[in-house]
Design an enzyme around this catalytic site. Sequence first.
Site, PDB file in Angstrom:
ATOM      1  N   GLY A 155      -1.551  -4.073 -10.286  1.00 43.66           N
ATOM      2  CA  GLY A 155      -0.832  -5.068  -9.472  1.00 43.66           C
ATOM      3  C   GLY A 155      -1.356  -4.968  -8.042  1.00 43.66           C
ATOM      4  O   GLY A 155      -2.465  -4.505  -7.809  1.00 43.66           O
ATOM      5  N   ARG A 177      -0.624  -4.103 -18.228  1.00 48.23           N
ATOM      6  CA  ARG A 177       0.025  -4.789 -19.356  1.00 48.23           C
ATOM      7  C   ARG A 177      -0.825  -5.973 -19.808  1.00 48.23           C
ATOM      8  O   ARG A 177      -0.939  -6.254 -20.974  1.00 48.23           O
ATOM      9  CB  ARG A 177       1.403  -5.289 -18.938  1.00 48.23           C
ATOM     10  CG  ARG A 177       2.447  -4.185 -18.963  1.00 48.23           C
ATOM     11  CD  ARG A 177       3.821  -4.786 -18.737  1.00 48.23           C
ATOM     12  NE  ARG A 177       4.399  -4.138 -17.564  1.00 48.23           N
ATOM     13  CZ  ARG A 177       5.616  -3.605 -17.525  1.00 48.23           C
ATOM     14  NH1 ARG A 177       6.401  -3.664 -18.569  1.00 48.23           N
ATOM     15  NH2 ARG A 177       6.067  -3.028 -16.461  1.00 48.23           N
ATOM     16  N   THR A 235       2.399   7.647  -6.943  1.00 47.71           N
ATOM     17  CA  THR A 235       3.099   7.136  -5.754  1.00 47.71           C
ATOM     18  C   THR A 235       4.025   5.993  -6.166  1.00 47.71           C
ATOM     19  O   THR A 235       4.468   5.228  -5.324  1.00 47.71           O
ATOM     20  CB  THR A 235       2.096   6.606  -4.709  1.00 47.71           C
ATOM     21  OG1 THR A 235       1.236   5.649  -5.348  1.00 47.71           O
ATOM     22  CG2 THR A 235       1.264   7.713  -4.100  1.00 47.71           C
ATOM     23  N   SER A 236       4.292   5.882  -7.476  1.00 52.10           N
ATOM     24  CA  SER A 236       5.072   4.745  -7.969  1.00 52.10           C
ATOM     25  C   SER A 236       6.536   5.150  -8.183  1.00 52.10           C
ATOM     26  O   SER A 236       7.343   5.052  -7.257  1.00 52.10           O
ATOM     27  CB  SER A 236       4.417   4.217  -9.241  1.00 52.10           C
ATOM     28  OG  SER A 236       5.131   3.123  -9.715  1.00 52.10           O
ATOM     29  N   ARG A 237       6.851   5.649  -9.351  1.00 53.10           N
ATOM     30  CA  ARG A 237       8.210   6.129  -9.626  1.00 53.10           C
ATOM     31  C   ARG A 237       8.114   7.361 -10.510  1.00 53.10           C
ATOM     32  O   ARG A 237       7.346   7.384 -11.494  1.00 53.10           O
ATOM     33  CB  ARG A 237       9.039   5.051 -10.340  1.00 53.10           C
ATOM     34  CG  ARG A 237       9.483   3.912  -9.455  1.00 53.10           C
ATOM     35  CD  ARG A 237      10.509   4.342  -8.402  1.00 53.10           C
ATOM     36  NE  ARG A 237      10.969   3.253  -7.576  1.00 53.10           N
ATOM     37  CZ  ARG A 237      10.442   2.881  -6.405  1.00 53.10           C
ATOM     38  NH1 ARG A 237       9.417   3.544  -5.889  1.00 53.10           N
ATOM     39  NH2 ARG A 237      10.960   1.871  -5.719  1.00 53.10           N
ATOM     40  N   GLU A 266      14.539  12.514  -8.674  1.00 50.26           N
ATOM     41  CA  GLU A 266      14.469  12.551  -7.220  1.00 50.26           C
ATOM     42  C   GLU A 266      15.865  12.651  -6.587  1.00 50.26           C
ATOM     43  O   GLU A 266      16.764  11.939  -7.045  1.00 50.26           O
ATOM     44  CB  GLU A 266      13.797  11.235  -6.778  1.00 50.26           C
ATOM     45  CG  GLU A 266      13.041  11.348  -5.521  1.00 50.26           C
ATOM     46  CD  GLU A 266      12.125  10.142  -5.316  1.00 50.26           C
ATOM     47  OE1 GLU A 266      11.241   9.893  -6.156  1.00 50.26           O
ATOM     48  OE2 GLU A 266      12.308   9.475  -4.309  1.00 50.26           O
ATOM     49  N   HIS A 284       8.459  11.173  -1.007  1.00 49.02           N
ATOM     50  CA  HIS A 284       8.531   9.708  -1.184  1.00 49.02           C
ATOM     51  C   HIS A 284       8.269   8.964   0.141  1.00 49.02           C
ATOM     52  O   HIS A 284       9.145   8.271   0.663  1.00 49.02           O
ATOM     53  CB  HIS A 284       9.881   9.296  -1.791  1.00 49.02           C
ATOM     54  CG  HIS A 284       9.803   7.973  -2.502  1.00 49.02           C
ATOM     55  ND1 HIS A 284      10.570   7.626  -3.577  1.00 49.02           N
ATOM     56  CD2 HIS A 284       9.016   6.875  -2.280  1.00 49.02           C
ATOM     57  CE1 HIS A 284      10.283   6.404  -3.975  1.00 49.02           C
ATOM     58  NE2 HIS A 284       9.329   5.922  -3.194  1.00 49.02           N
ATOM     59  N   ILE A 285       7.043   9.105   0.628  1.00 51.53           N
ATOM     60  CA  ILE A 285       6.686   8.487   1.923  1.00 51.53           C
ATOM     61  C   ILE A 285       5.591   7.437   1.763  1.00 51.53           C
ATOM     62  O   ILE A 285       4.885   7.122   2.722  1.00 51.53           O
ATOM     63  CB  ILE A 285       6.243   9.560   2.948  1.00 51.53           C
ATOM     64  CG1 ILE A 285       5.094  10.438   2.383  1.00 51.53           C
ATOM     65  CG2 ILE A 285       7.419  10.428   3.382  1.00 51.53           C
ATOM     66  CD1 ILE A 285       4.397  11.297   3.426  1.00 51.53           C
ATOM     67  N   GLY A 286       5.455   6.890   0.542  1.00 48.67           N
ATOM     68  CA  GLY A 286       4.374   5.919   0.293  1.00 48.67           C
ATOM     69  C   GLY A 286       4.298   4.806   1.319  1.00 48.67           C
ATOM     70  O   GLY A 286       3.223   4.449   1.794  1.00 48.67           O
TER      71      GLY A 286
HETATM   72  C1  DGY Z   1       9.180   0.947  -2.671  1.00 39.34           C
HETATM   73  O1  DGY Z   1       9.252   0.096  -1.789  1.00 39.34           O
HETATM   74  O2  DGY Z   1       9.536   0.734  -3.825  1.00 39.34           O
HETATM   75  C2  DGY Z   1       8.616   2.252  -2.269  1.00 39.34           C
HETATM   76  O3  DGY Z   1       8.752   3.194  -3.233  1.00 39.34           O
HETATM   77  C3  DGY Z   1       9.230   2.660  -0.946  1.00 39.34           C
HETATM   78  O4  DGY Z   1       8.397   3.577  -0.320  1.00 39.34           O
END
Ligand code: DGY
Length: 321
Positions: A155, A177, A235-237, A266, A284-286
Amino acid sequence: MREKVLVTRKLPGSMAEGLRSSFEVVLNPHDRNLTRGELFRMAEGCAGMISLLSDTLDREFIESHPRLKVIANCAVGYNNIDLHAAAERGIVVTNTPGVLTETTADLAWALILALGRRVVESDRYTREGRFGGWAPELFLGTDIYGKTLGIVGLGRIGAAVARRAAGFSMKLIYHSRSRKPELEKALGAGYRELDSLLAEADFISLHTPLDPGTRHLLDRRRISLMKPGSFLINTSRGPLVDEGALVEALASGKLAGAGLDVYENEPELHPGLAGLPNTVLLPHIGSASTETRVKMARMAAENLTAVLTGRTPPNPVPLPE
Ligand code: DGY
């Protein structure tokens, strides 16, 4: 009478002040997330709320707040919200797509580089006063250039991570997908089934949203398919990965390392994870650059204001099927 809106935590920028000109704003007074009890109480009588991904807005919450018309999540992800319950009540849910794409891609790359070149371990060693001079075998890492990067979920963010790989002359493969022939061509990326991608990539970066179909996408079986000596970046979930199985694969040396910005439960970490030297663990600082967080807050406020003034919000989350 002005409508009441809740902002569940102070956000960067002057978004709350802007909202005050149109609404009665209830702002979390603490420098911490609201407890569930506080969230329930403070949302009473509110027509709208700006929420965080750490606020669990489940069916019980939604059904207990019948005046709610809009939930403006200050995040691109919205797995913290029961979309079905919201839709049944006619509540519009919005998110903040686009503005955090490049910022999050930068962080995924920070993890790739930190893992491959053992940046965090080396930093600790130097600070501890242990650096005794150049040594031929000190902190040998692994090259990043020329290796294979596997992107899971092509994405917006996945594609931004993939674009950066050109600067490192990496081979790019992806799984999504649905296939994306135009992006494949533009990026020079090859499509793989997920199991094949796991067996082939040296660095695997996850960019797929969390939904019931992607929970434990990397389960014990899939982790066992990963190329020996490879690295996982998430860095997603967190719940995309079986964290217990990941800890075992890291501890056994099957995987060379993991760079995680998100966790299965988390903010808790799986026992043993923090003790592993081959991990880089971030809180969680993406999307955490000042520029991006200010934009996210502004977008959330715009979405909330649009709904409460009878307009179509710019970023509605599609209704679940
Ligand atoms: C989001 O926006 O979903 C991110 O995980 C936040 O950093």
